[in-house]
Design a protein around this motif. Structure first.
Motif, PDB file in Angstrom:
ATOM      1  N   ASP A 106     -27.223   8.663  83.814  1.00 41.70           N
ATOM      2  CA  ASP A 106     -28.292   7.740  84.199  1.00 41.70           C
ATOM      3  C   ASP A 106     -27.860   6.901  85.400  1.00 41.70           C
ATOM      4  O   ASP A 106     -26.975   6.061  85.308  1.00 41.70           O
ATOM      5  N   HIS A 132     -31.560  10.000  83.177  1.00 39.11           N
ATOM      6  CA  HIS A 132     -32.602   9.059  82.775  1.00 39.11           C
ATOM      7  C   HIS A 132     -33.878   9.820  82.396  1.00 39.11           C
ATOM      8  O   HIS A 132     -34.235  10.816  83.010  1.00 39.11           O
ATOM      9  N   TYR A 144     -32.580   4.745  77.196  1.00 40.15           N
ATOM     10  CA  TYR A 144     -32.152   4.563  78.589  1.00 40.15           C
ATOM     11  C   TYR A 144     -32.635   3.235  79.185  1.00 40.15           C
ATOM     12  O   TYR A 144     -33.315   3.194  80.221  1.00 40.15           O
TER      13      TYR A 144
END
Length: 310
Positions: free
Chosen positions: A72, A103, A46
């Protein structure tokens, strides 16, 4: 980053190859390391802001793996699309988008932790590092030796010695096994290694070896001459022969077994020992094992609608 890699490679205990692993902002740094250094492999989870440096992608030298959560907020859909479009088809680049997760999905204890996605990402990361850097182990030989101690020599201490310090085993249909050394040793000693019938046989059908695990397809045969706690807990011996297809997913850490997930059709076992009448139920007995060995055995016999679909 380049200086750190150079220092790492200069250490006497180092074997020459080195990689980079980063999370969040570190995920972006892992991407930049792939572009700007001679790292053998870079893995980013991420990463934040990678889409702002895509013009550097042509400089990627080693293998790059990026784990991208679908939800995310630091990498919105338009940014993700640019990353996938730019890097997705490049040789040596692996991009994985994880549906429905946010995330920091791999941060244990975090609000967005998602174990299935974290496990998949870990498997892919280790595979990348192993492919480029090693070490490489003979998982087949390690698993065969473990099975030898379980079913041939029946030695609990030797069996445990093939495993990590705190392993676990889960027989999925009966939820038997153990988590941790003490519990698993107790399980092996009193409920498994010394509790299988003398004629127990494992007939290998297929084996798939991955970067961190083995998937074994086995025909498991025995005569039910003793109580088998892990397979038929509480069921007195029936004296009946049993044959079942069985699948084992065996995970390794280094050269030691970390865990085993074992699957089989418990309904087929119950039919074969006479505890379940298959009449009127979508279950089968020994026929499942026979069809595993001979694909020409009848198919769709449990489907009444089959005769009407042709």
């Amino acid at each position: 980053m380049a200086a750190s890699l150079a220092l790492l490679r200069s250490l006497p205990e180092q074997q020459g190859k080195a990689g980079v692993l980063g999370f969040c902002m570190g995920g972006k740094l892992a991407y930049l390391a792939a572009c700007r250094t001679d790292a053998d492999v870079c893995v980013g989870y991420y990463g934040v802001g990678i889409e702002q440096r895509l013009e550097e992608a042509d400089r990627i030298q080693g293998r790059l793996v990026l784990h991208i959560p679908e939800l995310d907020g630091f990498c919105p859909p338009e940014a993700r699309s640019r990353i996938v479009e730019t890097l997705g088809a490049r040789p040596g680049c692996e991009l994985y988008v994880y549906p429905g997760v946010d995330h920091a999905f791999a941060r244990l204890g975090g609000d967005h932790y998602h174990k299935p996605s974290a496990l998949m990402a870990h498997e892919r990361s280790v595979a990348a590092f192993r492919r480029e850097m090693g070490p490489h182990y003979d998982f087949s030989a390690l698993w065969d030796k473990h099975c030898e101690y379980e079913f041939a020599t029946r030695n609990v201490a030797d069996t445990m010695a093939t495993m990590v310090a705190e392993p676990y085993v889960n027989h999925i249909p009966t939820m038997t096994g153990g988590v941790g050394h003490a519990m698993l040793s107790r399980f092996y000693q009193h409920h498994f290694v010394n509790s299988n019938p003398p004629d127990t046989r494992l007939v290998p059908i297929s084996r798939t070896v991955g970067a961190t695990q083995i998937v074994d397809e086995i025909l498991f045969r025995f005569t039910h001459t003793c109580e088998i706690d892990w397979l038929l807990p509480g069921v007195a011996p029936t004296g009946r022969p049993v044959e079942i297809p069985l699948v084992a997913i065996v995970k390794f850490r280094g050269d030691k077994l970390y865990h085993e997930h074992i699957y089989w059709d418990q309904a087929s076992v119950l039919v074969q020992v006479g505890l379940l009448d298959p009449k009127g139920l979508p279950v089968a007995g020994v026929e499942t094992a026979r069809k595993l060995l001979d694909e020409t055995q009848p198919s769709n016999t449990l489907m009444a609608a089959w005769s009407r679909s042709g």
